[in-house]
Scaffold this motif. Sequence first.
Motif, mmCIF file in Angstrom:
data_model
loop_
_atom_site.group_PDB
_atom_site.id
_atom_site.type_symbol
_atom_site.label_atom_id
_atom_site.label_comp_id
_atom_site.label_asym_id
_atom_site.label_seq_id
_atom_site.Cartn_x
_atom_site.Cartn_y
_atom_site.Cartn_z
ATOM 1 N N UNK A 11 45.475 38.831 36.612
ATOM 2 C CA UNK A 11 45.604 38.088 37.878
ATOM 3 C C UNK A 11 46.859 38.538 38.554
ATOM 4 N N UNK A 12 47.053 39.731 38.837
ATOM 5 C CA UNK A 12 48.250 39.945 39.615
ATOM 6 C C UNK A 12 47.722 40.954 40.628
ATOM 7 N N UNK A 13 48.842 41.109 41.852
ATOM 8 C CA UNK A 13 48.416 41.972 42.910
ATOM 9 C C UNK A 13 48.314 43.415 42.498
ATOM 10 N N UNK A 14 47.228 44.031 43.073
ATOM 11 C CA UNK A 14 47.094 45.334 42.604
ATOM 12 C C UNK A 14 46.071 45.592 41.475
ATOM 13 N N UNK A 15 45.672 44.472 40.778
ATOM 14 C CA UNK A 15 44.994 44.621 39.589
ATOM 15 C C UNK A 15 43.575 44.645 39.947
ATOM 16 N N UNK A 16 42.549 44.897 38.977
ATOM 17 C CA UNK A 16 41.211 44.943 39.232
ATOM 18 C C UNK A 16 40.609 46.310 39.317
ATOM 19 N N UNK A 17 39.111 46.269 39.271
ATOM 20 C CA UNK A 17 38.589 47.662 39.335
ATOM 21 C C UNK A 17 38.604 48.201 40.662
ATOM 22 N N UNK A 18 38.689 47.459 41.779
ATOM 23 C CA UNK A 18 38.873 47.983 43.033
ATOM 24 C C UNK A 18 39.847 48.726 43.533
ATOM 25 N N UNK B 177 32.607 41.904 46.012
ATOM 26 C CA UNK B 177 33.218 42.120 44.827
ATOM 27 C C UNK B 177 32.613 40.931 43.759
ATOM 28 N N UNK B 178 33.099 41.066 42.447
ATOM 29 C CA UNK B 178 32.760 40.116 41.714
ATOM 30 C C UNK B 178 33.480 40.115 40.474
ATOM 31 N N UNK B 179 33.558 38.999 39.634
ATOM 32 C CA UNK B 179 34.125 39.141 38.361
ATOM 33 C C UNK B 179 32.985 38.658 37.372
ATOM 34 N N UNK B 180 32.518 39.550 36.807
ATOM 35 C CA UNK B 180 31.111 39.274 35.997
ATOM 36 C C UNK B 180 31.335 39.124 34.398
ATOM 37 N N UNK B 181 32.443 39.596 33.774
ATOM 38 C CA UNK B 181 32.619 39.283 32.327
ATOM 39 C C UNK B 181 33.181 37.956 32.201
ATOM 40 N N UNK B 182 32.662 36.915 31.221
ATOM 41 C CA UNK B 182 33.290 35.905 30.639
ATOM 42 C C UNK B 182 34.839 36.136 30.619
ATOM 43 N N UNK B 183 35.789 35.280 31.119
ATOM 44 C CA UNK B 183 37.097 35.349 31.157
ATOM 45 C C UNK B 183 37.707 36.310 31.975
ATOM 46 N N UNK B 184 37.043 36.864 32.920
ATOM 47 C CA UNK B 184 37.434 38.000 33.729
ATOM 48 C C UNK B 184 38.430 37.400 34.822
ATOM 49 N N UNK C 191 32.319 46.153 42.126
ATOM 50 C CA UNK C 191 32.451 46.366 43.477
ATOM 51 C C UNK C 191 31.209 47.163 44.099
ATOM 52 N N UNK C 192 30.760 46.830 45.138
ATOM 53 C CA UNK C 192 29.865 47.511 45.934
ATOM 54 C C UNK C 192 30.190 47.477 47.300
ATOM 55 N N UNK C 193 30.664 48.554 47.889
ATOM 56 C CA UNK C 193 31.277 48.878 49.299
ATOM 57 C C UNK C 193 30.323 49.689 50.203
ATOM 58 N N UNK C 194 29.974 49.284 51.289
ATOM 59 C CA UNK C 194 29.377 50.171 52.034
ATOM 60 C C UNK C 194 30.298 50.762 53.333
ATOM 61 N N UNK C 195 30.446 52.055 53.574
ATOM 62 C CA UNK C 195 30.960 52.578 54.783
ATOM 63 C C UNK C 195 30.111 52.889 55.602
ATOM 64 N N UNK C 196 30.292 52.615 56.855
ATOM 65 C CA UNK C 196 29.141 52.871 57.922
ATOM 66 C C UNK C 196 29.544 53.997 58.827
ATOM 67 N N UNK C 197 28.978 54.819 59.184
ATOM 68 C CA UNK C 197 29.128 56.231 59.896
ATOM 69 C C UNK C 197 27.931 55.880 61.046
ATOM 70 N N UNK D 154 38.280 46.220 52.788
ATOM 71 C CA UNK D 154 37.047 45.879 52.045
ATOM 72 C C UNK D 154 37.211 44.489 51.467
ATOM 73 N N UNK D 155 38.456 44.419 51.047
ATOM 74 C CA UNK D 155 38.942 42.983 50.492
ATOM 75 C C UNK D 155 38.765 41.909 51.494
ATOM 76 N N UNK D 156 39.031 41.941 52.680
ATOM 77 C CA UNK D 156 38.822 41.393 53.690
ATOM 78 C C UNK D 156 37.078 40.805 53.932
ATOM 79 N N UNK D 157 36.639 42.112 54.144
ATOM 80 C CA UNK D 157 35.192 42.051 54.128
ATOM 81 C C UNK D 157 34.576 41.192 53.240
ATOM 82 N N UNK D 158 34.699 41.353 52.011
ATOM 83 C CA UNK D 158 34.197 40.675 50.867
ATOM 84 C C UNK D 158 34.553 39.004 51.024
ATOM 85 N N UNK D 159 35.857 38.832 51.277
ATOM 86 C CA UNK D 159 36.128 37.424 51.322
ATOM 87 C C UNK D 159 35.320 36.569 52.503
ATOM 88 N N UNK D 160 35.269 37.536 53.505
ATOM 89 C CA UNK D 160 34.720 36.863 54.874
ATOM 90 C C UNK D 160 33.092 36.893 54.965
#
Length: 346
Positions: free
Chosen positions: A167-174, A199-206, A212-218, A333-339
């Motif tokens: 749980x540190x800045x810049x960590x995680x799969x994204x 975004x999600x934390x799916x594993x126990x203890x993650x 992540x599942x991200x959609x870029x719209x053109x 994307x991080x903002x979009x997921x949070x909002x």
Amino acid sequence: MADSLNVALVGYGYAGKTFHAPLIAGIPGMSLAAIVSSSRDKVAADWPQVAVHADVATVLADPAIGLVVIATPNDTHFDLARRALDAGKHVVVDKPFTVTVAEARELEAIARKAGRVLSVFHNRRWDADFLTLKTLIDTGKLGDVVQFESHFDRFRPQVRQRWREADVPGAGLWYDLGPHIVDQALQLFGKPDAVFADFNRRRDGALATDYFHVLLRYPKTRVILHGSVLVPGGSPRFVVHGTAASFIKHGLDVQEDQLKAGRQPGCKGWGIDDQHGVRYVGNADAPHVEPVATLPGDYRHYYAGVRDAIVEGSPNPVPAAEAILVMEVIELAIRAAAERRELALP
């Protein structure tokens, strides 16, 4: 080429050991002159002829070092790159460029003022499957692409004790895999209009994002970027639908596995992916199926481009401005997921 460009590699974790050190050492006109690491014995076992330093200040003060490569935890990229630029060095930063867009823009400004080359290691522009797909799109073999899916899935059900999953800045799969596939999408389609993300934390203890599942719209194209560590059965790497044909490709580029196995960049079979893709043409019920041979991949083109940019003034293979756009998508994307809503890219 006259004198070799002396390179100092900062960090000898997975990225430094597996990617950067062997690639640098395999480029004519480049010399792996120093490695900064606290694991002296580990480095010496792999590179007995290379100087090992515990403190980055040593290589920053060395006038013989022309290029500094930053391959350390993500939240240290900004400070180390800034110090290297301030010391008059050219700099390569492993992806992600930084943890925030603001940091990325500041580094670009520092490099421009100093007249130094600043480049970001988006090596997967030279993946075999990506080069093949780009050629199909550029030559019109798929028509106009309307849907593009890029999957980077793994099966790692256990949370590991390492900074990438903390749980540190810049960590995680994204932050780990996202920059790869965002950069590839931007290379193919340019800047999107908007971004939606889940975004999600799916594993126990993650403690960090592991899905992540991200959609870029053109205007007419939808780009889906997907990554998960809980995909035991695997998934296609690319699924692309165009107005003329579809393309599906399984399997990852082989260069990472070749490097992990200790194979030398450029050896026989380097970057050759025998798992070819398939192009589907015609009616969906009974399409014409056409195997598509995968072009060779070669990460050495990145470092050869960095060498030429520094020595000859050639174009930077991955300039900071392109990496900043990647960071803008990562951050948005991080903002979009949070909002929980789609957000327009400025």
